[in-house]
Design a protein around this motif. Structure first.
Motif, short mmCIF file in Angstrom:
data_model
loop_
_atom_site.label_atom_id
_atom_site.label_comp_id
_atom_site.label_asym_id
_atom_site.label_seq_id
_atom_site.Cartn_x
_atom_site.Cartn_y
_atom_site.Cartn_z
N ALA A 1 0.88 -1.14 0.28
CA ALA A 1 -0.14 0.24 0.01
C ALA A 1 0.64 1.31 0.17
O ALA A 1 2.02 1.23 0.62
CB ALA A 1 -1.06 -0.07 1.10
N ARG A 2 0.29 2.31 -0.56
CA ARG A 2 0.85 3.64 -0.90
C ARG A 2 -0.11 4.81 -0.70
O ARG A 2 -0.94 4.38 -0.96
CB ARG A 2 1.96 3.58 -2.17
CG ARG A 2 3.11 2.77 -2.03
CD ARG A 2 3.63 2.90 -3.59
NE ARG A 2 3.92 4.21 -3.97
CZ ARG A 2 3.36 4.75 -5.00
NH1 ARG A 2 2.45 3.75 -5.63
NH2 ARG A 2 3.50 5.88 -5.41
N LEU A 3 0.48 5.67 0.21
CA LEU A 3 -0.55 6.98 0.38
C LEU A 3 -0.07 8.09 -0.60
O LEU A 3 1.10 8.23 -0.97
CB LEU A 3 -0.38 7.32 1.69
CG LEU A 3 -0.89 6.24 2.80
CD1 LEU A 3 -0.73 6.98 4.21
CD2 LEU A 3 -2.31 5.93 2.54
N SER A 4 -1.29 8.63 -1.28
CA SER A 4 -0.95 9.72 -2.16
C SER A 4 -0.72 10.85 -1.26
O SER A 4 -0.93 11.11 -0.20
CB SER A 4 -2.15 9.83 -3.34
OG SER A 4 -3.30 10.26 -2.44
N ARG A 5 -0.23 12.06 -1.89
CA ARG A 5 -0.03 13.19 -1.39
C ARG A 5 -1.31 13.93 -0.96
O ARG A 5 -1.36 14.32 0.22
CB ARG A 5 0.49 14.44 -2.11
CG ARG A 5 1.91 13.79 -2.53
CD ARG A 5 2.55 14.92 -3.55
NE ARG A 5 2.77 16.22 -2.83
CZ ARG A 5 3.93 16.65 -2.28
NH1 ARG A 5 4.87 15.86 -1.85
NH2 ARG A 5 3.90 17.69 -1.40
N GLU A 6 -2.48 13.65 -1.81
CA GLU A 6 -3.81 14.12 -1.23
C GLU A 6 -4.29 13.11 0.12
O GLU A 6 -4.87 13.81 0.97
CB GLU A 6 -4.90 13.69 -2.33
CG GLU A 6 -4.66 14.72 -3.46
CD GLU A 6 -3.67 14.23 -4.49
OE1 GLU A 6 -3.10 13.31 -4.22
OE2 GLU A 6 -3.02 15.17 -5.23
#
Length: 490
Positions: free
Chosen positions: A178-183
């Motif tokens: 999993a990776r989180l976006s800047r938003e």
């Protein structure tokens, strides 16, 4: 009913002993069936040694149900097969289930009484608030667990002290892949800031398990990864898998920058400023005069200030490698890449599209015979020496065995001759009954002449001729007698 009455009639007509035996056998069969059922049913135990909280229990039940594991829920635990308890505990531990219990604000303040110190009340309040925030962060997609530390704002108590703003530190444990976006990171920062009084989003620090600050301007943001994945998927769909290689690198501003644009406009129809110059010369008085006059009629000033915050996108560099064997149009690929990543030349973005030959020379793979050859070559000297030793031993074994056998036979003959020297000829003949002709010839040759003649007379003619023939055989001049060889060396 008639069938049952008929069965009862037949049962009562049986002898008493038969009915007793049949009843005992039926009772024993029922008891054995019950015992077999109890033994066949696996023992069941509680899965966890300590009771679980409601959110932990629901989490464990959901995971066991997804694994198709049979269990029985209780008020604060689950009951499973005793044989599978260790396996299930290991699987749940590897999956990170259940998560640690989070104390909510209600639980944290439930133990506070009238005489509780104010410092303890504030600490419990912060702990409960952090638990509420952590529980809210666990529900976000991609986040497995969260840890929040809140530092409240502090007013100055003395004249030489300064006020301290509220701050918060958030550590996130993301799920695998999993990776989180800047938003999403900005949303988490806003969520935490809104949960704590007087907390500004700029004072919220978010870290991952590696200790990397998420959304930090000093590190490449997730926008580059998302743009790279988006462009790669678009090119794969257009040109096919393996036809392109995409790399995107984003640079972010590390400091806050500002630009000031000042423009002056004339107030009326005339120009803003004007200048006049005049010169005169008086030859009689020998004087020279020069006059310069300037005039500023006023203007309207327009000032435009642009401020760029730290962490903003500064420049985007994109590289696209296209397989030249596909025959793709590089101009169209460039247009597609520019539109996908949002190429902006005024910002200083770079976009490189080039055709490259993706074909590679085949790597020569060594087969099993080559590997075997590589393993044998270092051992070849040792193997050759060992083989030579085996051949030498094999060639020397027959002569050595023959020599050893002759020694053994000579020793046996000598012992037999000494034993037979004092016996009568008939006794000697009986001792040599089972001996072959060559052994008998060797023994008889060692006897006195009279005894040897008497013993030979007791043999049948054909056996006597064979023994005499061996007694008259001469030794080979190439090999001396075994006893003579031993005598020389000793």
């Amino acid at each position: 009913m008639p069938a049952l009455a008929l069965l009862l009639t037949r049962w009562n007509s049986l002898p008493r002993a038969v009915r007793v035996v049949a009843g005992a056998a039926a009772s024993i069969a029922v008891v054995l069936a019950i015992a077999a059922a109890i033994l066949a049913h696996p023992p069941r135990v509680a899965l966890f040694a300590a009771p679980l909280h409601p959110e932990q229990l629901s989490e464990v039940e959901e995971r066991l149900a997804s694994w198709n594991v049979t269990f029985t829920p209780t008020a604060d635990n689950v009951v499973v097969d005793a044989m599978r308890r260790n396996d299930l505990l290991l699987r749940l531990s590897l999956a990170g289930v259940p998560h640690p219990h989070l104390s909510s604000t209600g639980e944290a303040l439930a133990t506070i009484g009238v005489l509780t110190p104010q410092a303890v009340v504030e600490a419990q309040t912060r702990a409960g608030l952090a638990g509420d925030i952590e529980a809210g962060l666990r529900g976000i997609d991609g986040i497995d667990d969260a840890r929040v530390i809140v530092a409240p704002a502090k007013a100055p108590e003395f004249a030489d002290e300064s006020a301290r703003d509220a701050s918060a530190s958030v550590r996130l444990r993301l799920r695998a892949g999993a990776r989180l976006s800047r938003e999403a990171i900005d949303g988490i920062r806003a969520f935490v800031a809104a949960s704590v009084p007087e907390l500004q989003p700029a004072h919220v620090t978010i870290l991952d398990d590696r200790g990397v600050a998420l959304g930090d301007a000093g590190t490449p943001g997730d926008d580059a990864q998302e743009l790279q994945a988006s462009l790669q998927s678009a090119l794969d769909a257009a040109l096919g898998d393996g036809a392109t290689i995409v790399r995107v690198r984003a640079e972010y501003a590390r400091e806050r920058t500002s630009e000031r644009d000042v423009r002056r406009m004339p107030a009326g129809a005339q120009e803003i400023a004007g200048a006049r110059r005049s010169e005169s010369y008086d030859g009689g008085g020998k004087r020279y005069r020069r006059l310069e006059e300037g005039e500023d009629r006023g203007s309207e000033t327009h000032e435009l200030v642009s401020v760029a915050r730290a962490g903003g996108l500064k420049r985007l560099s994109t590289a696209v490698f296209v397989d030249q064997n596909r025959g793709a149009d590089l101009m169209k690929v460039r247009e597609l890449a520019a539109a996908t990543v949002g190429y902006d030349a005024r910002r200083g973005d770079l976009l490189a599209v080039d055709a490259v030959d993706f074909r590679r020379a085949p790597i020569l793979r060594r087969d099993a015979w080559w590997l075997l050859y590589g393993a044998i070559v270092p051992l070849a000297p040792a193997l050759i020496v060992a083989l030579g030793l085996v051949i030498c031993v094999r060639l020397a074994m027959p002569p050595f065995a023959s020599f050893l056998q002759s020694l053994i036979e000579h020793a046996a003959v000598e012992r037999a001759s000494k034993a037979a020297a004092g016996f009568a000829p008939a006794r000697v003949r009986s001792m040599l009954e089972q001996e072959p002709p060559h052994a008998a010839a060797a023994i008889i040759s060692a006897l006195p002449a009279a005894t040897a003649t008497a013993v030979l007379e007791l043999y049948p003619p054909h056996e006597r001729e064979a023994i005499v023939r061996r007694m008259q055989r001469r030794h080979s001049p190439l090999l001396d007698d075994a006893q003579e060889l031993l005598r020389r060396h000793v």
